[in-house]
Design an enzyme around this catalytic site. Structure first.
Site, mmCIF file in Angstrom:
data_model
loop_
_atom_site.group_PDB
_atom_site.id
_atom_site.type_symbol
_atom_site.label_atom_id
_atom_site.label_comp_id
_atom_site.label_asym_id
_atom_site.label_seq_id
_atom_site.Cartn_x
_atom_site.Cartn_y
_atom_site.Cartn_z
ATOM 1 N N SER A 217 0.810 -1.219 0.000
ATOM 2 C CA SER A 217 0.000 0.000 0.000
ATOM 3 C C SER A 217 0.841 1.266 0.000
ATOM 4 C CB SER A 217 -0.950 0.006 1.199
ATOM 5 O OG SER A 217 -0.260 -0.248 2.400
ATOM 6 N N HIS A 263 1.429 5.183 4.445
ATOM 7 C CA HIS A 263 0.552 5.608 3.360
ATOM 8 C C HIS A 263 0.849 7.040 2.922
ATOM 9 C CE1 HIS A 263 -2.874 2.443 3.993
ATOM 10 N NE2 HIS A 263 -1.685 1.906 3.827
#
Length: 313
Positions: A217, A263
Site C-alpha cells: 500500500s 501511506h
C-alpha cells in the site's frame, strides 16, 4: 546492376538487349526494381513500402534508421503490454505463498486483525517487514537500525493475509496498467519502487521502533498520487480519482493497525516522482528524470540514516 547477357547478335549482327535479373536470384528474369536502390528484384524479394516496393536490404536498413516509438513522457511503447504490472503482481503473490508456507498455519491467511479479516504475522513477515529496532523473544536484536536495511525494500512485497494482498493487487492492476502505458515500463517501475521505499522510510522514521509494518500500500498510494499528476499533465479529467483517494485516506486515518506514516509517505513521494517525470523539459527529459529520481533516493537514504542515528545514539 546485375544483368544476364542475351545472344551475341541476330542475323543482321545487331546487338540483342539484355534482360535484367534479380540481384538475389540470378536465374530469375524481372523488370521490377527497388524504388530505393533501383536494383532488380523478383516478386519473392519484393517488399511493400510506403511508395512502391523495396528490396529486403533496403527494408532492413530503413527499420534500423527509424527511432522506436516513445510515450509522451519518454517511455517505451512496451508499457502498453503491462509487463511490469503483471510481474509485480506475480511477485507479490509468490511472496504471499512463501509467507503462508513459512507459517504452516491458517492464521497467515486470515484470522488476524480487523475482526479476523486480515492475516497474522509469519516468520517471513517478521524477517522482512519494516521494524525500527526491537528485541525478539529469543533475546536477539533486529531492525533497520541494527543493520537490516533490506527491510525498507522487502516490506513492500509482504502482506498480512489474503484480503490485504487482494486489495492491494486489485489497485495495482487498475492503476499500474494505465501508468505503465503512459510512462513506459522502466519509468513506471522506478515510480513504484521509489514510492514504496518512501512509504517504508516514513514508517521507519515516524512509527514506534518496535512495530512491524508491511504491505504494497505504500507504493499503491504513490500510484494514486502519480495518476492524478499525470492525468492533470495530459489535460484529462481527474474527477473520478479524487473521491477514491479521499476514501482511501479516510480508511487510513480511521481503521486501526493501518500505517498512517507509510501511506502518507508513499503518497508524497509518488507525487514528487510523478512531477519529475511529467514536467521534465523535453530537450533533456531523460537526464532530468534520472537526476530527479536520484535526488529523491538520496533524500530518503538521508532520512533513514538520521533515524538510525537517533535510535542507536
Amino acid at each position: 546492376m546485375t544483368e544476364r547477357s542475351g545472344p551475341a547478335g541476330d542475323a543482321t549482327e545487331g546487338p540483342v538487349p539484355t534482360t535484367p535479373v534479380c540481384y538475389r536470384h540470378p536465374d530469375r528474369e524481372t523488370y521490377l526494381r527497388c524504388t530505393r536502390c533501383d536494383r532488380p528484384i523478383c516478386p519473392e524479394c519484393m517488399r511493400d513500402a510506403s511508395v512502391g516496393h523495396q528490396c529486403p536490404e533496403c527494408v532492413a536498413e530503413g527499420r534500423r534508421s527509424v527511432r522506436p516509438a516513445r510515450t509522451a513522457f519518454g517511455g517505451g511503447a512496451a508499457g502498453r503490454e503491462g509487463y511490469v504490472t503483471k510481474a509485480l503482481i506475480g511477485l507479490n503473490v509468490l511472496v504471499m505463498v512463501l509467507s503462508v508456507i513459512s507459517a504452516r498455519s491458517g492464521n497467515a491467511i486470515a484470522g488476524g486483525g480487523l475482526g479476523g479479516l486480515m492475516g497474522g504475522g509469519t516468520p517471513l513477515t517478521e524477517w522482512g517487514a519494516v521494524l525500527g529496532l526491537a528485541r525478539f523473544p529469543d533475546d536477539s536484536v533486529g531492525g533497520v537500525a541494527d543493520g537490516q536495511w533490506y527491510r525498507l525494500v522487502t516490506a513492500m512485497f509482504l502482506h498480512y493475509g489474503v484480503l490485504h494482498l487482494l486489495l492491494n493487487m486489485w489497485a495495482l492492476w487498475v492503476l499500474g496498467r494505465t501508468l505503465e502505458a503512459v510512462l513506459g515500463p522502466l519509468r513506471f517501475l522506478a515510480l513504484y519502487l521509489l514510492a514504496g521505499l518512501g512509504g517504508n522510510v516514513a514508517a521507519y522514521v515516524f512509527t514506534e521502533p518496535n512495530r512491524f509494518t508491511a504491505g504494497a500500500s505504500t507504493a499503491i498510494f504513490g500510484l494514486f498520487a502519480a495518476i492524478f499528476v499525470i492525468m492533470r499533465r495530459m489535460g484529462r479529467d481527474t474527477s473520478a480519482i479524487v473521491p477514491i483517494l479521499v476514501i482511501n485516506l479516510i480508511f487510513t486515518f480511521t481503521v486501526p493497525s493501518i500505517s498512517v506514516a507509510g501511506h502518507l509517505g508513499g503518497l508524497v513521494v509518488g507525487a514528487v516522482v510523478a512531477l519529475v517525470l511529467a514536467y521534465a523539459p523535453r530537450s533533456r527529459r531523460t537526464a532530468f528524470q534520472v537526476a530527479g529520481g536520484a535526488i529523491v533516493l538520496v533524500a530518503l537514504i538521508g532520512m533513514a540514516l538520521v533515524r538510525t542515528a537517533a535510535l542507536t545514539g
